[in-house]
Scaffold this motif. Structure first.
Motif, PDB file in Angstrom:
ATOM      1  N   TRP A 179       0.841  -1.210   0.000  1.00  0.00           N
ATOM      2  CA  TRP A 179       0.000   0.000   0.000  1.00  0.00           C
ATOM      3  C   TRP A 179       0.871   1.254   0.000  1.00  0.00           C
ATOM      4  O   TRP A 179       1.842   1.326   0.759  1.00  0.00           O
ATOM      5  N   GLN A 180       0.551   2.212  -0.864  1.00  0.00           N
ATOM      6  CA  GLN A 180       1.302   3.474  -0.930  1.00  0.00           C
ATOM      7  C   GLN A 180       0.308   4.626  -0.970  1.00  0.00           C
ATOM      8  O   GLN A 180      -0.194   4.967  -2.038  1.00  0.00           O
ATOM      9  N   PRO A 181      -0.029   5.244   0.170  1.00  0.00           N
ATOM     10  CA  PRO A 181      -0.975   6.370   0.119  1.00  0.00           C
ATOM     11  C   PRO A 181      -0.446   7.480  -0.804  1.00  0.00           C
ATOM     12  O   PRO A 181       0.748   7.799  -0.776  1.00  0.00           O
ATOM     13  N   LYS A 182      -1.347   8.010  -1.651  1.00  0.00           N
ATOM     14  CA  LYS A 182      -0.929   9.017  -2.643  1.00  0.00           C
ATOM     15  C   LYS A 182      -1.237  10.440  -2.194  1.00  0.00           C
ATOM     16  O   LYS A 182      -0.570  11.376  -2.554  1.00  0.00           O
ATOM     17  N   TYR A 183      -2.354  10.577  -1.454  1.00  0.00           N
ATOM     18  CA  TYR A 183      -2.821  11.929  -1.107  1.00  0.00           C
ATOM     19  C   TYR A 183      -2.519  12.188   0.368  1.00  0.00           C
ATOM     20  O   TYR A 183      -3.407  12.480   1.146  1.00  0.00           O
ATOM     21  N   ASN A 184      -1.220  12.036   0.751  1.00  0.00           N
ATOM     22  CA  ASN A 184      -0.954  12.005   2.185  1.00  0.00           C
ATOM     23  C   ASN A 184      -0.650  13.366   2.799  1.00  0.00           C
ATOM     24  O   ASN A 184      -0.238  13.450   3.939  1.00  0.00           O
ATOM     25  N   ASP A 185      -0.927  14.416   2.047  1.00  0.00           N
ATOM     26  CA  ASP A 185      -0.667  15.732   2.589  1.00  0.00           C
ATOM     27  C   ASP A 185      -2.010  16.331   3.031  1.00  0.00           C
ATOM     28  O   ASP A 185      -2.988  16.265   2.282  1.00  0.00           O
ATOM     29  N   LEU A 186      -2.081  16.843   4.266  1.00  0.00           N
ATOM     30  CA  LEU A 186      -3.385  17.271   4.797  1.00  0.00           C
ATOM     31  C   LEU A 186      -4.013  18.376   3.956  1.00  0.00           C
ATOM     32  O   LEU A 186      -5.237  18.425   3.797  1.00  0.00           O
TER      33      LEU A 186
END
Ligand code: UFG
Length: 330
Positions: free
Chosen positions: A302-309
Motif C-alpha cells: 500500500w502506498q498512500p498518494k494523497y498524504n498531505d493534509l
C-alpha cells in the motif's frame, strides 16, 4: 467474476467502487440506502437495494451473481450514537455480519475484506499504534467492530473463509474528480464541519476541549484520504485472491494533526478566517490516535498518494463547495 461491495452507496464504500471500476473490475453494490445515497453508486456497478440482515435477499443475490469476494462496509459507524443506542449497533453490525457470513458460507463465497476501526484499540498505550497492541474499546461501536473481527476468526476456523480487517484511522477528503464525497446526516466529523463555515452554513467551529495532554491541548488524529483507503481494499482483496492468510491492517498516514492544526490548514486552503471556539470535551475522545501502517505498506504494498493534509482538505473543499447539501438539492 464480480466483487460484491456491501454498503457501496456510503462514503468509503462509494469511493472504493469508483477505484474498482477504474481498475476494470466487475462490481455489484448492495446497500439499504438508510445512510448511503443512490447517487453515490457508480453508474457501471449493478445495484441491489437490500439490508444485510435480510438473508433471503442476500441468498437471492449470491444465486444471481457470480461473486469472487466481498468488501463489507455495511455498518453503523457513529461513536456517540453507539453509546446511546448500543442495541442498534449489535443488530446492524454484529447480527448483520452474522447473517452475511451465514449466506457466504452457504454459497461458497470465502473471501471478505471489511471495515474495522482505530476505535478497536480504545485509549492507546502508545503511538504510533501497532496492530498487535492491546484492543480495549472504550465505546460500543469499537466493541462491535472488534467482535466482527473475532466472529470472522471463528468462522474462518470452522468453514475456511478468509478475511482481512482494515482498521481505519480518520477517513477524510473526496474523490479527486469531485463526483462523490462525504455526506452524513447528521454530520459529526471534524473536516466537513469546519468546511461548513466557509460554505456559509455555520458561523464558527467548536473545538471539543483544549485541555488534553497534547502540545496545543486539542486532540490529535491521523487523517487519511478516502481514495487511499479505497486502494487498500483492492490490495487486500487481491492479497486474499492470491491465497493470503487472515490478517489485520491499520490504515493511516502515520502523522498526527491536532484539531487546531486541522482548522489552520482549512483556513489556508479556503482563504476564510474560520472562527473557532473552545467548547467542552466530547465524551469518549482519546487524546491521540496515530497509526503505524508499516504492515500494510510491507504486506499489501500500500502506498498512500494523497498524504498531505492540505491536499486532503482541498479535495473535501471542492466537493462541499459544489454540494453544500451533500447528495440533496446540491
Ligand atoms: N472535533 C471537534 N469539533 C467538531 C468535530 C470534531 O473538535 O465539531 C474533534 C473531535 O473531538 C476529535 C477530532 O475532532 O478530537 C476528530 O473528530 P471526528 O468526529 O472527525 O473523528 P473521530 O476521531 O471521533 O472518529 C473517527 C471515525 C470513527 C472512528 C474513530 C476512531 O469517524 O468512525 O475515528 O477513533 F471510530
Amino acid at each position: 467474476m464480480a466483487i460484491l461491495v456491501l454498503g457501496g452507496a456510503g462514503y468509503i464504500g462509494s469511493h472504493t467502487v469508483y477505484e474498482l471500476i477504474d481498475a476494470g473490475r466487475d462490481v455489484v453494490v448492495a446497500d439499504n440506502l438508510l445512510t448511503g445515497f443512490k447517487q453515490a453508486v457508480h453508474p457501471k456497478a449493478r445495484f441491489y437495494q437490500l439490508d444485510i440482515r435480510d438473508k433471503g435477499a442476500l441468498d437471492t443475490l449470491f444465486q444471481a451473481e457470480h461473486i469472487e469476494g466481498v468488501i463489507h462496509f455495511a455498518a453503523s459507524s457513529q461513536v456517540g450514537e453507539s453509546m446511546s443506542d448500543p442495541l442498534k449497533y449489535y443488530d446492524n453490525n454484529l447480527y448483520g455480519t452474522m447473517v452475511l457470513l451465514k449466506s457466504m458460507v452457504e454459497h461458497g463465497v470465502d473471501k471478505i475484506v471489511f471495515s474495522s476501526t482505530a476505535a478497536t484499540y480504545g485509549e492507546p498505550e502508545r503511538v504510533p499504534i501497532l496492530e498487535s497492541d492491546k484492543t480495549v474499546p472504550t465505546n460500543c461501536y469499537g466493541n462491535t467492530k472488534l467482535s466482527m473481527e473475532q466472529m470472522m476468526g471463528w468462522v474462518s476456523k470452522a468453514h475456511g473463509l478468509r478475511y482481512v480487517a482494515l482498521r481505519y484511522f480518520n477517513a477524510a477528503g473526496a474523490h479527486i474528480s469531485g463526483a462523490i464525497g462525504e455526506a452524513h446526516n447528521p454530520e459529526t466529523h471534524l473536516i466537513p464541519i469546519i468546511l461548513q463555515v466557509p460554505n456559509g452554513q455555520r458561523d464558527h467551529v467548536g473545538i471539543y476541549g483544549d485541555d488534553y495532554p497534547t502540545p496545543d491541548g486539542t486532540c490529535i488524529r491521523d487523517y487519511i484520504h478516502v481514495t487511499d483507503l479505497a486502494q487498500a481494499h483492492i490490495l487486500a482483496l487481491d492479497y486474499l485472491i492470491k491465497g493470503g492468510e487472515n490478517n489485520v491492517f491499520n490504515l493511516g498516514n502515520g502523522v498526527g494533526f491536532s484539531v487546531k492544526e486541522v482548522i489552520d490548514v482549512a483556513r489556508s486552503v479556503t482563504g476564510h478566517p474560520i472562527p473557532a471556539e473552545v467548547s467542552p470535551r466530547r465524551a469518549g475522545d482519546p487524546a491521540q490516535l496515530i497509526a503505524s501502517s508499516a504492515k500494510a505498506v510491507e504486506v499489501l504494498g500500500w502506498q498512500p498518494k494523497y498524504n498531505d493534509l492540505s491536499t486532503i482538505i482541498s479535495t473535501a473543499w471542492k466537493w462541499h463547495q459544489a454540494h453544500p447539501n451533500g447528495y440533496g438539492e446540491g
